[in-house]
Design a protein around this motif. Structure first.
Motif, short mmCIF file in Angstrom:
data_model
loop_
_atom_site.label_atom_id
_atom_site.label_comp_id
_atom_site.label_asym_id
_atom_site.label_seq_id
_atom_site.Cartn_x
_atom_site.Cartn_y
_atom_site.Cartn_z
N SER A 10 1.35 -1.14 0.03
CA SER A 10 0.23 0.25 -0.02
C SER A 10 0.51 1.06 0.35
O SER A 10 -0.05 2.09 -0.20
CB SER A 10 -1.06 0.01 1.40
N PRO A 15 -2.48 4.64 -4.59
CA PRO A 15 -2.07 6.29 -3.90
C PRO A 15 -0.91 6.28 -3.21
O PRO A 15 -0.60 7.31 -2.72
CB PRO A 15 -3.49 6.98 -3.88
N GLY A 16 -1.08 5.28 -2.32
CA GLY A 16 -0.16 5.14 -1.51
C GLY A 16 1.98 5.54 -1.71
O GLY A 16 2.09 6.76 -0.82
N ILE A 19 1.46 9.42 -1.30
CA ILE A 19 1.25 10.17 0.04
C ILE A 19 2.14 9.99 0.73
O ILE A 19 2.24 10.94 1.62
CB ILE A 19 -0.63 9.41 1.01
N PHE A 50 -5.09 12.29 1.77
CA PHE A 50 -4.96 10.70 2.50
C PHE A 50 -6.48 10.06 2.57
O PHE A 50 -7.01 9.18 2.24
CB PHE A 50 -4.25 10.69 3.42
N SER A 53 -8.24 8.83 -0.65
CA SER A 53 -7.15 6.89 -0.66
C SER A 53 -7.61 6.64 0.55
O SER A 53 -6.83 4.93 -0.02
CB SER A 53 -5.81 7.55 -1.17
N THR A 54 -8.16 6.40 1.38
CA THR A 54 -8.75 5.17 2.30
C THR A 54 -10.58 5.27 2.28
O THR A 54 -11.54 5.79 2.18
CB THR A 54 -8.03 5.18 3.12
N PRO A 225 -4.14 3.57 2.24
CA PRO A 225 -4.15 3.93 1.23
C PRO A 225 -4.69 2.62 -0.36
O PRO A 225 -3.40 1.53 0.04
CB PRO A 225 -2.71 4.87 0.71
N ASN A 226 -5.37 3.07 -0.90
CA ASN A 226 -5.36 1.61 -1.41
C ASN A 226 -6.74 2.44 -3.10
O ASN A 226 -7.00 3.32 -3.09
CB ASN A 226 -6.36 0.61 -1.49
N LEU A 230 -9.62 5.28 -3.92
CA LEU A 230 -9.69 6.65 -4.13
C LEU A 230 -10.50 6.61 -5.98
O LEU A 230 -11.21 7.35 -5.78
CB LEU A 230 -8.10 6.13 -4.76
#
Length: 252
Positions: A10, A15-16, A19, A50, A53-54, A225-226, A230
């Motif tokens: 992640s 997108p992790g 971030i 963040f 994305s979560t 984040p995944n 997102l």
């Protein structure tokens, strides 16, 4: 071991990864920059990305839309025409296009209702901006025919390019054909805006959502984040911005 792999994955994949880079940049700016505005901007971007994305963002942005759809959706037993709103096409060539995932979800729900009620199915969706050949409604008709639907029951509304135009073109058809009430089928996240538009144009409808695009029960992994979160949050954000825009334009 598997949990550790998920955490690492992640953070090293978007997108992790973005971030993590924003976090490092924010820490650097807080140490080196004398500008409070720059520091606050960097912190805001970090927190906002963040959130998007979560699962935190899904709960805040998407779930209110989908929960509303669940509350107003009905079980379809009365015999009314079925209106399915287009959700986009995937264009493979100038001569070939297929319904997007969202469109397919809506179309399948509409077809299920048609098979149960034996009433006409109206698909509303024109040619996408920047394309010049295949409309959503035409592509939907081809798919329904391949599934065995009798196209005598299929009505193509192939002009609309927005939710507002969906309602405007359908209202004209409904008035011309003396139809007083329809089922409105679209994705759960899209019900709030489409229902507001239909109400503003005095179209009598019964809402039926075609399904959710994200889980409503989360595991701890969903708060990392995944890409799924997102994607879902961007769809929800599009709806909230669309609602605000339609309100400002007097369309709802």
């Amino acid at each position: 071991m598997l949990a550790l792999e998920k955490i690492v994955a992640s953070l090293i994949m978007p997108p992790g990864l973005f971030i993590l880079l924003l976090l490092l940049l924010t820490i650097y700016l807080f140490k080196k920059s004398d500008s409070g505005l720059i520091k606050l901007t960097s912190l805001f971007l970090l927190l906002f990305f963040f959130l998007l994305s979560t699962a935190f963002g899904v709960q805040f942005l998407l779930h209110p839309l989908e929960n509303y759809a669940e509350e107003i959706s009905v079980n379809a037993f009365e015999r009314h025409p079925i209106v399915v709103l287009g959700g986009g096409l995937n264009y493979y060539s100038k001569a070939e296009a297929k319904p997007s995932v969202h469109s397919l979800q809506r179309l399948v729900k509409g077809y299920q209702l048609h098979r149960r009620l034996k009433t006409p199915l109206i698909y509303s969706g024109g040619i996408a901006l920047g394309q010049d050949r295949i409309s959503e409604a035409d592509a939907a008709g081809e798919l329904l025919e391949s599934l065995g639907m009798n196209l005598e029951f299929y009505i193509s509304e192939n002009q609309a390019q927005t939710t507002f135009e969906n309602a405007a073109y359908l209202k004209k058809w409904l008035e011309e054909n003396g139809v007083e009430k329809v089922y409105l089928v679209t994705s759960a996240y899209h019900i709030l805006r489409s229902a507001a538009v239909f109400e503003a144009q005095n179209i009598d409808f019964l809402a039926v959502h075609s399904g959710f695009i994200s889980d409503h029960q989360f595991s701890w992994l969903d708060y990392l984040p995944n890409r799924g979160a997102l994607t879902s949050n961007l769809s929800a954000l599009h709806e909230w911005v669309g609602l605000a825009w339609y309100y400002l334009r007097g369309r709802i």
